[in-house]
Design a protein around this motif. Structure first.
Motif, PDB file in Angstrom:
ATOM      1  N   UNK A   1      60.888  21.641  17.872  1.00 27.39           N
ATOM      2  CA  UNK A   1      62.275  21.635  18.017  1.00 27.39           C
ATOM      3  C   UNK A   1      62.614  20.255  17.726  1.00 27.39           C
ATOM      4  N   UNK A   2      64.059  20.264  17.413  1.00 27.92           N
ATOM      5  CA  UNK A   2      64.523  18.706  16.839  1.00 27.92           C
ATOM      6  C   UNK A   2      64.279  17.618  17.877  1.00 27.92           C
ATOM      7  N   UNK A   3      63.958  16.635  17.332  1.00 27.29           N
ATOM      8  CA  UNK A   3      63.533  15.549  18.270  1.00 27.29           C
ATOM      9  C   UNK A   3      65.013  14.557  18.618  1.00 27.29           C
ATOM     10  N   UNK A   4      64.874  13.782  19.630  1.00 28.20           N
ATOM     11  CA  UNK A   4      66.050  13.027  20.023  1.00 28.20           C
ATOM     12  C   UNK A   4      66.922  12.302  18.705  1.00 28.20           C
ATOM     13  N   UNK A   5      68.143  12.096  18.896  1.00 30.78           N
ATOM     14  CA  UNK A   5      68.820  11.497  17.770  1.00 30.78           C
ATOM     15  C   UNK A   5      68.915  12.401  16.604  1.00 30.78           C
ATOM     16  N   UNK A   6      68.458  13.706  16.612  1.00 30.93           N
ATOM     17  CA  UNK A   6      68.794  14.643  15.452  1.00 30.93           C
ATOM     18  C   UNK A   6      69.966  15.249  15.565  1.00 30.93           C
ATOM     19  N   UNK A   7      70.651  15.354  14.506  1.00 32.07           N
ATOM     20  CA  UNK A   7      71.980  15.972  14.832  1.00 32.07           C
ATOM     21  C   UNK A   7      72.242  17.630  13.816  1.00 32.07           C
ATOM     22  N   UNK A   8      72.560  18.523  14.644  1.00 33.84           N
ATOM     23  CA  UNK A   8      72.933  19.776  13.892  1.00 33.84           C
ATOM     24  C   UNK A   8      73.841  19.427  12.647  1.00 33.84           C
ATOM     25  N   UNK A   9      74.579  18.571  12.711  1.00 31.37           N
ATOM     26  CA  UNK A   9      75.616  18.579  11.626  1.00 31.37           C
ATOM     27  C   UNK A   9      75.055  18.124  10.185  1.00 31.37           C
ATOM     28  N   UNK A  10      73.765  17.731  10.358  1.00 31.15           N
ATOM     29  CA  UNK A  10      72.981  17.437   9.009  1.00 31.15           C
ATOM     30  C   UNK A  10      71.968  18.438   8.801  1.00 31.15           C
ATOM     31  N   UNK A  11      72.150  19.739   9.198  1.00 32.26           N
ATOM     32  CA  UNK A  11      71.269  20.776   9.006  1.00 32.26           C
ATOM     33  C   UNK A  11      70.966  20.975   7.689  1.00 32.26           C
TER      34      UNK A  11
END
Length: 237
Positions: free
Chosen positions: A96-106
């Motif tokens: 899973x994506x960790x903290x501070x990762x953003x879907x806007x940068x997929x």
């Protein structure tokens, strides 16, 4: 079986009354797709509104859906805490994506094709290892990890990555279509603006390469364009 979802972190909607929302616990990863219910769309938009609506001390409390969505539209760029969640059902491993990762940068996952590593967050800190024609992905063990990586990574052939990302794009387009339906019902005067804002800031509709070979060719062209200052249209809408 490999399952890859575009996910958004939910927020606490206890007492939220501006529009109907699904009863979801906070900090859950909600998969975005055409299979969502309209209350789940409402929960996703409530999360985006909370993360991105910057109210000043002079602002009065929001009392209607239109005002909340207008504040979301005023964000310079929509930030969507989350990212890509990758699950391998045959060995029961989930990254899973960790903290501070953003879907806007997929779309930064395209960088893997050139041997780079996208930012996947911290706490946990997912780890990517490049191995010939494979990438190995661990749920933890990256640069900011506090423990060794798990013993069972997920292996993904590099040749499959473009197809996986196109499937992610299709799912996000399904989410966007449902968002248009939701907005037409709850904020009809803002429906077009909301859809356009999310489409642009989350880089949803812009095309992706159709296969690995085309992706490498596009990246060569993008690298050449970068030298002349042209934007990379593959990574951003």
């Amino acid at each position: 079986m490999l399952i890859v979802d575009a996910v958004l972190e939910t927020v606490d909607t206890t007492g939220f009354s501006l529009w109907p929302v699904a009863d979801l616990p906070p900090s859950r990863l909600l998969a975005l797709s055409h299979r969502m219910s309209l209350p789940e769309i409402g929960a996703a938009l409530a999360a985006l509104a909370e993360y991105n609506s910057q109210a000043s001390d002079d602002d009065s409390p929001v009392t209607d859906a239109g005002e909340q969505i207008r504040r979301l539209l005023e964000a310079e760029k929509v930030i969507a805490p989350g990212g890509l969640r990758i699950r391998r059902t045959d060995n029961d491993v989930t990254v899973s994506p960790g903290c501070c990762c953003g879907l806007e940068d997929w779309r930064e996952w395209l960088d893997v094709l050139t041997g780079e590593t996208p930012w996947l967050g911290h706490d946990p800190s997912p780890r990517i290892e490049h191995a010939d024609k494979l990438i190995r992905l661990w749920a933890d063990g990256g640069e900011e990890a506090t423990k060794a990586p798990s013993a069972r990574p997920i292996e993904i052939p590099v040749d499959d990555l473009v197809g996986i990302l196109n499937s992610v794009r299709d799912a996000m387009r399904g989410f966007l279509s449902l968002t248009k339906q939701w907005a037409a019902c709850h904020v009809p005067s803002l429906a077009v603006d909301l859809a356009t804002k999310l489409d642009e800031d989350l880089a949803i509709s812009a095309p992706l390469p159709s296969d690995y070979g085309q992706a490498r060719a596009c990246w060569c062209a993008a690298a050449s364009s970068a030298k002349s200052g042209a934007p990379n249209v593959l990574r951003r809408a």
